[in-house]
Scaffold this active site. Sequence first.
Site, PDB file in Angstrom:
ATOM      1  N   GLY A   1      -3.391   8.766   0.523  1.00 61.89           N
ATOM      2  CA  GLY A   1      -4.126   8.135  -0.816  1.00 61.89           C
ATOM      3  C   GLY A   1      -3.082   7.745  -1.801  1.00 61.89           C
TER       4      GLY A   1
ATOM      5  N   THR B   1       1.921   5.147  -3.782  1.00 59.77           N
ATOM      6  CA  THR B   1       0.821   5.416  -2.520  1.00 59.77           C
ATOM      7  C   THR B   1       1.548   6.040  -1.625  1.00 59.77           C
ATOM      8  OG1 THR B   1       1.865   2.964  -1.827  1.00 59.77           O
ATOM      9  CG2 THR B   1       0.157   2.888  -3.209  1.00 59.77           C
TER      10      THR B   1
ATOM     11  N   ALA C   1      -0.806  -5.937   5.448  1.00 58.16           N
ATOM     12  CA  ALA C   1      -1.547  -6.208   3.879  1.00 58.16           C
ATOM     13  C   ALA C   1      -2.594  -4.946   3.214  1.00 58.16           C
ATOM     14  CB  ALA C   1      -2.509  -7.423   4.187  1.00 58.16           C
ATOM     15  N   ALA C   2      -2.401  -3.869   3.931  1.00 52.27           N
ATOM     16  CA  ALA C   2      -3.111  -2.696   3.368  1.00 52.27           C
ATOM     17  C   ALA C   2      -2.785  -2.613   1.624  1.00 52.27           C
ATOM     18  CB  ALA C   2      -2.959  -1.534   3.993  1.00 52.27           C
ATOM     19  N   GLY C   3      -1.216  -2.552   1.490  1.00 53.02           N
ATOM     20  CA  GLY C   3      -0.960  -2.269   0.351  1.00 53.02           C
ATOM     21  C   GLY C   3      -1.214  -3.312  -0.640  1.00 53.02           C
ATOM     22  N   ASP C   4      -0.965  -4.495  -0.251  1.00 54.27           N
ATOM     23  CA  ASP C   4      -1.294  -5.717  -1.038  1.00 54.27           C
ATOM     24  C   ASP C   4      -2.847  -5.714  -1.455  1.00 54.27           C
ATOM     25  OD1 ASP C   4       1.197  -6.601  -0.527  1.00 54.27           O
ATOM     26  OD2 ASP C   4       0.636  -7.697   1.300  1.00 54.27           O
TER      27      ASP C   4
ATOM     28  N   LYS D   1       3.517 -11.111   0.740  1.00 53.89           N
ATOM     29  CA  LYS D   1       2.748 -10.299  -0.358  1.00 53.89           C
ATOM     30  C   LYS D   1       1.935 -10.865  -1.359  1.00 53.89           C
ATOM     31  CE  LYS D   1       4.609  -6.328  -0.530  1.00 53.89           C
ATOM     32  NZ  LYS D   1       3.703  -5.574   0.152  1.00 53.89           N
TER      33      LYS D   1
END
Length: 306
Positions: free
Chosen positions: A226, A221, A250-253, A40
């Site tokens: 969104g 999130t 890795a979308a949140g990162d 992360k």
Amino acid sequence: MNTITVIGSINLDRTIRLSHMPQIGETMHTKEIFSAGGGKGANQAVAAKRLGANTYFIGAVGEDEAGKLMLELLSEEEINLDAVANVKGEATGQAYIMVDDLGQNSIMIHAGANNAFTPAHVQAHQAIIEKSDFIIAQFESHLASTIQAFEIAKKAGVKTILNPAPAMEKVPEELLRLTDIIIPNETETEILTGIKITDEASMQKAAQKLHDLGIEGVIITVGSKGAYYEVHGESGIVPAFKVEAKDTTAAGDTFIGALSTVLKKDLSNLRAAISYGNQASSLTVQRFGAQPSIPYLNEMKPMEDQ
């Protein structure tokens, strides 16, 4: 663009693509298997650097082949690694990721060297933190080191961003009180506050609980919907970009790294920065892997278009 320091995890990811997640006792064929850079912390640093931030990293790898590979990959990104330690006797962090045809994932992590660097190591690199605009941390490395880094940051007027993931039952209140901006997802928010996230009213209630700890900005999130935000009396939901997700790793990162590159220290442009982060993560989920999926600046619409 901002100067960002990330403290946290560096992992070598081993990804397995499957048609569906296996049931208990089920044996099945895979569609693909590959290795790539992850963790992360490292993901957030790569996102920040690719989108234009001057980026530093505080963390550790082991003296093994995985560590050498990760240092090479992060060096190619031109992230400053002066504060990354090589820890003798520890394995470099690794993650084992299963991704199904719906783009959903399950992840298992071996922390290794990520939990081996100490507050003393952080203290030795105090100057890096002090010249930053923001410092970002997660829960994939030793909490004592993160607390040390946030203490240094607060004294220097550097804004602290906490991504409380993976979820933790008891987060030290000391760390939360050193946090300026917190970015949990729905599950992490419920664990932190005891409030189940079902609608905007429940997000508002949870955000207030976090504000009561002295946290200035709250971003929750909510995946494809969104992100909800609340800061300085302003709140709302910034919608996600509608795309077909192939892999949410890795979308949140990416969201956090992208947001941090454009966010003003007074948080006055938080809504626009969230939209920029949503745009970046919408590109990430359309590709496979963690760091290979993170977009570059030339793929992004400019901040002023948000």
